[in-house]
Design a protein around this motif. Sequence first.
Motif, PDB file in Angstrom:
ATOM      1  N   ALA A   1       1.024  -1.307   0.716  1.00 44.29           N
ATOM      2  CA  ALA A   1      -0.191   0.064   0.068  1.00 44.29           C
ATOM      3  C   ALA A   1       0.473   1.244  -0.096  1.00 44.29           C
ATOM      4  N   SER A   2       0.141   2.749  -0.593  1.00 44.14           N
ATOM      5  CA  SER A   2       0.973   3.847  -0.504  1.00 44.14           C
ATOM      6  C   SER A   2       0.256   5.134  -0.462  1.00 44.14           C
ATOM      7  N   GLY A   3       0.578   5.728   0.146  1.00 38.85           N
ATOM      8  CA  GLY A   3       0.169   6.926   0.373  1.00 38.85           C
ATOM      9  C   GLY A   3      -0.218   7.232   2.106  1.00 38.85           C
TER      10      GLY A   3
ATOM     11  N   ARG B   1      -6.415   6.310   5.466  1.00 37.21           N
ATOM     12  CA  ARG B   1      -5.998   6.319   3.677  1.00 37.21           C
ATOM     13  C   ARG B   1      -5.020   5.181   3.463  1.00 37.21           C
TER      14      ARG B   1
ATOM     15  N   THR C   1      -3.661   4.071  -0.397  1.00 36.16           N
ATOM     16  CA  THR C   1      -3.855   3.633  -1.837  1.00 36.16           C
ATOM     17  C   THR C   1      -3.366   2.332  -2.228  1.00 36.16           C
TER      18      THR C   1
ATOM     19  N   PRO D   1      -2.606  -0.189  -4.926  1.00 37.93           N
ATOM     20  CA  PRO D   1      -2.765  -0.861  -5.813  1.00 37.93           C
ATOM     21  C   PRO D   1      -2.985  -1.997  -7.114  1.00 37.93           C
TER      22      PRO D   1
ATOM     23  N   GLY E   1      -6.677  -2.372  -6.316  1.00 35.81           N
ATOM     24  CA  GLY E   1      -7.489  -2.109  -6.721  1.00 35.81           C
ATOM     25  C   GLY E   1      -8.730  -2.790  -6.352  1.00 35.81           C
TER      26      GLY E   1
ATOM     27  N   ASN F   1      -8.773   2.717  -6.243  1.00 33.87           N
ATOM     28  CA  ASN F   1      -7.834   2.333  -5.486  1.00 33.87           C
ATOM     29  C   ASN F   1      -7.045   2.768  -4.292  1.00 33.87           C
ATOM     30  N   GLN F   2      -8.263   3.552  -3.973  1.00 36.36           N
ATOM     31  CA  GLN F   2      -8.208   4.244  -2.420  1.00 36.36           C
ATOM     32  C   GLN F   2      -9.583   3.956  -2.386  1.00 36.36           C
TER      33      GLN F   2
ATOM     34  N   TYR G   1     -10.386   3.700   2.091  1.00 35.32           N
ATOM     35  CA  TYR G   1     -10.468   4.327   3.348  1.00 35.32           C
ATOM     36  C   TYR G   1     -10.766   3.349   4.454  1.00 35.32           C
TER      37      TYR G   1
END
Length: 160
Positions: free
Chosen positions: A65-67, A82, A84, A86, A88, A137-138, A140
């Motif tokens: 996961a990133s961000g 939260r 991102t 990859p 999705g 792909n975000q 929450y």
Amino acid sequence: MKGIVSKVALGVAGTGMAVAVAAVAIGPRVSDWYDAHHQQQGSYESGTQAKADRRSMPGWLPDNASGVKYLMSTTGDDRLLRATLPEGRLPVGCTNKLPGKSAHPVPESLKAGWFPENVVTKASGTCGHYNVALAGNQLYAWQDGAAVQAALRAEHVAKR
């Protein structure tokens, strides 16, 4: 004597009014101060980095996961997350359904500019004790401390 009693009564009433006005004016600031001092947040480049830095980071968060952004209460189990993803799609171990009739609420004590206010209406599943919403792909995710404690009590009773 009657004059002294009325002056004392007026003084007491005036002091009471001053305290009431001060409580109304200062009360919200004290609450904001308390909340701000009992919250921790972090931003991470990856799920691996987030989990290495915080023991409270959920294990289901993918390493790739990133961000990652995270906000937690230090006085309970309220969490916002939260990330991102990859791929999705929800991480392994998460489900595409909600337990019960609806998602638990987003904790009112936690506010972050990166976490949408209406996300509970888009809840699509669960990851552990977190409710989740996936938009592209975000991811929450939010955890309500009261709902977690109720679930843990129910699990404890079921084991007996």
